[in-house]
Design a protein around this motif. Sequence first.
Motif, PDB file in Angstrom:
ATOM      1  N   ASP A 205      16.133  24.260  56.605  1.00 43.45           N
ATOM      2  CA  ASP A 205      16.165  25.280  57.620  1.00 43.45           C
ATOM      3  C   ASP A 205      17.722  25.242  57.825  1.00 43.45           C
ATOM      4  O   ASP A 205      18.248  26.411  58.359  1.00 43.45           O
ATOM      5  N   VAL A 206      18.340  24.177  57.774  1.00 39.21           N
ATOM      6  CA  VAL A 206      19.884  24.151  58.309  1.00 39.21           C
ATOM      7  C   VAL A 206      20.823  24.585  57.134  1.00 39.21           C
ATOM      8  O   VAL A 206      21.602  25.491  57.254  1.00 39.21           O
ATOM      9  N   ILE A 207      20.680  23.942  55.785  1.00 46.59           N
ATOM     10  CA  ILE A 207      21.284  24.325  54.606  1.00 46.59           C
ATOM     11  C   ILE A 207      20.324  24.756  53.687  1.00 46.59           C
ATOM     12  O   ILE A 207      19.538  23.736  53.091  1.00 46.59           O
ATOM     13  N   GLY A 208      20.218  25.796  52.979  1.00 44.81           N
ATOM     14  CA  GLY A 208      19.352  26.175  51.908  1.00 44.81           C
ATOM     15  C   GLY A 208      19.546  25.296  50.550  1.00 44.81           C
ATOM     16  O   GLY A 208      20.523  24.771  50.476  1.00 44.81           O
ATOM     17  N   ALA A 209      18.408  25.220  50.062  1.00 47.76           N
ATOM     18  CA  ALA A 209      18.280  24.432  48.885  1.00 47.76           C
ATOM     19  C   ALA A 209      19.470  24.957  47.853  1.00 47.76           C
ATOM     20  O   ALA A 209      19.961  24.115  47.034  1.00 47.76           O
ATOM     21  N   ASP A 210      19.432  26.320  47.655  1.00 46.03           N
ATOM     22  CA  ASP A 210      20.416  26.856  46.806  1.00 46.03           C
ATOM     23  C   ASP A 210      21.920  26.612  47.200  1.00 46.03           C
ATOM     24  O   ASP A 210      22.698  25.976  46.317  1.00 46.03           O
ATOM     25  N   ALA A 211      22.096  26.707  48.660  1.00 46.98           N
ATOM     26  CA  ALA A 211      23.552  26.252  48.979  1.00 46.98           C
ATOM     27  C   ALA A 211      23.589  24.693  48.654  1.00 46.98           C
ATOM     28  O   ALA A 211      24.710  24.313  48.311  1.00 46.98           O
TER      29      ALA A 211
ATOM     30  N   ARG B 100      27.104  14.134  47.865  1.00 48.20           N
ATOM     31  CA  ARG B 100      26.431  14.691  46.935  1.00 48.20           C
ATOM     32  C   ARG B 100      24.934  14.032  46.792  1.00 48.20           C
ATOM     33  O   ARG B 100      24.030  14.699  46.812  1.00 48.20           O
ATOM     34  N   GLU B 101      24.481  12.777  47.002  1.00 46.57           N
ATOM     35  CA  GLU B 101      23.143  12.429  47.315  1.00 46.57           C
ATOM     36  C   GLU B 101      22.564  13.018  48.564  1.00 46.57           C
ATOM     37  O   GLU B 101      21.450  13.545  48.296  1.00 46.57           O
ATOM     38  N   ILE B 102      23.201  13.214  49.587  1.00 47.64           N
ATOM     39  CA  ILE B 102      22.534  13.896  50.796  1.00 47.64           C
ATOM     40  C   ILE B 102      22.217  15.377  50.105  1.00 47.64           C
ATOM     41  O   ILE B 102      21.292  15.913  50.357  1.00 47.64           O
ATOM     42  N   LEU B 103      23.347  16.073  49.541  1.00 47.86           N
ATOM     43  CA  LEU B 103      22.947  17.448  49.135  1.00 47.86           C
ATOM     44  C   LEU B 103      21.979  17.633  48.125  1.00 47.86           C
ATOM     45  O   LEU B 103      21.172  18.533  47.931  1.00 47.86           O
ATOM     46  N   ASP B 104      21.909  16.563  47.214  1.00 52.58           N
ATOM     47  CA  ASP B 104      20.861  16.635  46.008  1.00 52.58           C
ATOM     48  C   ASP B 104      19.577  16.491  46.691  1.00 52.58           C
ATOM     49  O   ASP B 104      18.480  17.184  46.291  1.00 52.58           O
ATOM     50  N   LEU B 105      19.331  15.665  47.833  1.00 52.57           N
ATOM     51  CA  LEU B 105      18.019  15.444  48.432  1.00 52.57           C
ATOM     52  C   LEU B 105      17.701  16.984  48.928  1.00 52.57           C
ATOM     53  O   LEU B 105      16.456  17.444  48.901  1.00 52.57           O
ATOM     54  N   LEU B 106      18.486  17.528  49.685  1.00 53.03           N
ATOM     55  CA  LEU B 106      18.371  18.902  50.449  1.00 53.03           C
ATOM     56  C   LEU B 106      17.917  19.831  49.173  1.00 53.03           C
ATOM     57  O   LEU B 106      17.007  20.568  49.686  1.00 53.03           O
ATOM     58  N   ALA B 107      18.603  19.756  48.166  1.00 57.01           N
ATOM     59  CA  ALA B 107      18.400  20.871  47.174  1.00 57.01           C
ATOM     60  C   ALA B 107      16.934  20.470  46.657  1.00 57.01           C
ATOM     61  O   ALA B 107      16.358  21.568  46.179  1.00 57.01           O
ATOM     62  N   SER B 108      16.545  19.590  46.687  1.00 58.36           N
ATOM     63  CA  SER B 108      15.062  19.214  46.111  1.00 58.36           C
ATOM     64  C   SER B 108      13.909  19.564  47.188  1.00 58.36           C
ATOM     65  O   SER B 108      12.852  19.130  46.861  1.00 58.36           O
ATOM     66  N   GLY B 109      14.411  19.852  48.428  1.00 56.46           N
ATOM     67  CA  GLY B 109      13.539  20.449  49.287  1.00 56.46           C
ATOM     68  C   GLY B 109      13.230  19.067  50.428  1.00 56.46           C
ATOM     69  O   GLY B 109      12.407  19.176  51.143  1.00 56.46           O
ATOM     70  N   GLN B 110      13.674  18.030  50.208  1.00 56.97           N
ATOM     71  CA  GLN B 110      13.641  16.871  51.301  1.00 56.97           C
ATOM     72  C   GLN B 110      14.558  16.951  52.404  1.00 56.97           C
ATOM     73  O   GLN B 110      15.709  17.595  52.525  1.00 56.97           O
ATOM     74  N   ARG B 111      14.005  16.477  53.649  1.00 58.53           N
ATOM     75  CA  ARG B 111      14.893  16.234  54.757  1.00 58.53           C
ATOM     76  C   ARG B 111      15.366  14.982  54.745  1.00 58.53           C
ATOM     77  O   ARG B 111      15.173  13.982  54.182  1.00 58.53           O
TER      78      ARG B 111
END
Length: 145
Positions: free
Chosen positions: A11-17, A49-60
């Motif tokens: 909701d904050v940062i999209g998976a694609d972004a 990068r770890e945080i962004l990778d988790l967000l990209a995979s749909g995790q909170r």
Amino acid sequence: MARPVALLSSDVIGADASARLSQGLQHAETVTIGDETIVLTDEARSVLREILDLLASGQRVEVVPVTETLTTQQAADLLKISRPTLVKLLEAGRIPYEQPGVHRRISRTAIDEFSASRSERRRVGLDALADAFDPDVPDEYVTTR
């Protein structure tokens, strides 16, 4: 007292972004936010990068500050056990603690070490149970009435 927490989700940062940002950070030496440019260390780049990778995979992702000394309630919450159960572990010597006055204080390191050892004990126990399983022996049940 409430601790400041940063909750990140799609909701904050999209998976694609998130995926694009993670890819862009792979070789980045600096990051610019507004007017501020910050030099990235290898550790900072890795964490981001770890945080962004988790967000990209749909995790909170939840980011919370870590204090070095915890109350019994904070330690119990981290271990997902009740405070009385934690006190029993403390008094049994399973987790080291200090008692400078009336209240017990537990180091975050002691909680992390206990948690890791608990996970290891569980893994060893489950491995032993799996090794004891014999598919040729039928399951037995006991009638109780």
